[in-house]
Design an enzyme around this catalytic site. Structure first.
Site, PDB file in Angstrom:
ATOM      1  N   ASP A 203       0.854  -1.189   0.000  1.00 41.55           N
ATOM      2  CA  ASP A 203       0.000   0.000   0.000  1.00 41.55           C
ATOM      3  C   ASP A 203       0.888   1.237   0.000  1.00 41.55           C
ATOM      4  O   ASP A 203       1.337   1.684   1.052  1.00 41.55           O
ATOM      5  CB  ASP A 203      -0.887  -0.026   1.251  1.00 41.55           C
ATOM      6  CG  ASP A 203      -1.989   1.009   1.225  1.00 41.55           C
ATOM      7  OD1 ASP A 203      -1.979   1.854   0.320  1.00 41.55           O
ATOM      8  OD2 ASP A 203      -2.858   0.971   2.119  1.00 41.55           O
TER       9      ASP A 203
ATOM     10  N   HIS B 264      -9.586  -0.897  -7.738  1.00 43.95           N
ATOM     11  CA  HIS B 264      -9.255   0.242  -6.879  1.00 43.95           C
ATOM     12  C   HIS B 264      -8.077   1.038  -7.428  1.00 43.95           C
ATOM     13  O   HIS B 264      -8.105   2.270  -7.449  1.00 43.95           O
ATOM     14  CB  HIS B 264      -8.948  -0.264  -5.472  1.00 43.95           C
ATOM     15  CG  HIS B 264      -8.692   0.811  -4.461  1.00 43.95           C
ATOM     16  ND1 HIS B 264      -9.689   1.594  -3.940  1.00 43.95           N
ATOM     17  CD2 HIS B 264      -7.535   1.236  -3.883  1.00 43.95           C
ATOM     18  CE1 HIS B 264      -9.173   2.455  -3.075  1.00 43.95           C
ATOM     19  NE2 HIS B 264      -7.864   2.253  -3.026  1.00 43.95           N
TER      20      HIS B 264
END
Length: 433
Positions: A247, A341
């Site tokens: 991330d 996403h």
């Protein structure tokens, strides 16, 4: 959770496994001495403090000490152009806390409070003890990359008679369809972000800030988070979140030519007191981990648009290889799904919208149904949230595959002024301008 998060800070060189000495030097001998200097004398083995004259001998002839491990020695400067908690790499431990001014408190009390908080932050970030009533929680540690960052919420300006100085960019965020917000854990007059690479150093700073608030302000909400510790991996790498995904691949980097324009208010910006500052959006995003973990790895990767193993785009290459948004498989299907996403959050899919994310993971136990209360304390920085966070979140609202596995439970927006110069306190240009 956008695909723009902060990469984990590089691990510091040197050993981090040194054990702290157990002896405590007498407080009278070390008043006003920094924790780093203290360790130059306090770590001596065989020091007998109970012997007659022990304190005198200790002060006069410092014994050799075990040096701090590398993580403990790292120091971040309090004074500077920007508040340091914005661009500092991910820290192992964090506390986010919002305060409301007490009934009857106004601009005068806010000035005194920001003076106290700024001095406390300066001392603790330098590895020094509190001027008085230090709890000794961090006595054996160095600065450990401690940062303390301050911001003002929308309500602060009316409370202090400064409504005309409130930035337009601080207007309340719009409602989003994915929001399930707890108002008691959202917004606030004042906001403080604390980060460090040692949990006790971070907690020590949290307690000091809370005590400094005194009768001027009360805690509205507090959230506690964590990240991977520096040195926990064989080489510096992008951090993973609680879903197991890397991330932080596309976070803006300070070396990029347009970084300051995207993240910081320009020196000529409006209002002038926000020059070199930034705006922080804070969101408590709960991850529905039980549902997420039932998915196969292949389905998880389609939801995100990246490989779970190494963070590379589904279209191939390494973590930093550009994603090919047009690539299709043998059946003509897009390799990166339209609702992935990582596709939706790309700046080039959102009019260039960019934000610098410095999140913390969190785990607050389990709810009444035994479901883990865990997820992401999302913190993102931008020069203007109406051009940074808002357009991306609106697009996520319209069809992000990840949305069914997360829930936005708290929210806040704060104006974070530029850093304090030597002899100044944070927010002085607003409160005394």
């Amino acid at each position: 959770m956008a695909d723009q998060s902060t990469p984990e800070a590089p691990a510091a060189a040197g050993s981090v496994s040194g054990e702290a000495p157990s002896e405590k030097p007498p407080t009278a001998a070390v008043a006003g001495v920094s924790r780093r200097k203290l360790l130059g004398t306090a770590g001596a083995t065989g020091l007998v403090l109970g012997a007659a004259g022990g304190a005198v001998g200790y002060a006069a002839r410092p014994a050799e000490a075990t040096p701090l491990a590398s993580v403990g020695t790292d120091e971040v400067m309090f004074h500077g152009k920007h508040q340091s908690g914005i661009t500092q790499g991910l820290q192992a431990r964090g506390h986010l806390v919002a305060f409301d001014l007490a009934a009857g408190a106004g601009r005068k009390e806010a000035v005194a409070l920001m003076r106290r908080w700024s001095e406390t932050a300066r001392r603790l970030m330098a590895g020094e003890a509190m001027t008085q009533d230090d709890t000794d929680v961090a006595r054996d540690a160095g600065p450990s990359s401690l940062t303390v960052t301050f911001g003002f919420g929308h309500s602060f300006f009316a409370r202090t008679g400064l409504a005309k100085q409130r930035p337009v960019a601080l207007d309340p965020l719009p409602d989003f369809s994915s929001d399930q917000l707890d108002k008691a854990r959202s917004n606030g007059d004042l906001w403080v972000q604390i980060g460090a690479n040692d949990a006790l150093v971070a907690f020590h700073a949290l307690r000091a800030i809370q005590k400094d608030a005194g009768s001027a302000a009360r805690v509205r909400w507090q959230m506690n988070g964590f990240n991977r510790s520096p040195g926990a991996t064989s080489h510096p790498m992008t951090a993973r979140n609680l879903m197991g995904q890397l991330d932080g691949t596309r976070n803006p980097k300070p070396t990029e030519s347009d970084f300051d324009r995207r993240i910081f208010v320009p020196s000529s910006g409006d209002p002038s007191w926000m020059a070199d500052g930034s705006y922080a959006v804070v969101r408590r995003i709960r991850m529905l981990l039980d549902d997420w973990e039932k998915l196969s790895v292949a389905v998880q990767e389609d939801v995100i648009g990246r490989r779970k193993s190494n963070g590379a785009a589904l279209t191939g290459g390494t973590e930093t290889t550009a994603m090919d948004l047009e690539k299709a498989d043998a059946q003509g299907n897009l390799v990166v799904p339209l609702n992935a996403h990582a596709r939706i959050t790309r700046p080039d899919q959102n009019g260039g919208a960019a934000m610098l994310r410095r999140p913390f993971s969190y785990h607050d136990g389990f709810d009444a149904d035994g479901v883990p209360d865990a997820g992401l304390l999302f913190v993102c920085w931008q020069a203007d949230p109406l051009r940074g966070f808002v357009p991306v979140q609106r697009k996520l609202d319209r069809g992000d595959a990840l949305s069914q596995f997360i829930r936005h439970e708290a929210s806040g927006l704060f104006a974070v002024p530029g850093g304090a110069a030597e002899g100044e306190y944070v927010g002085q240009r607003l409160l005394e301008g």
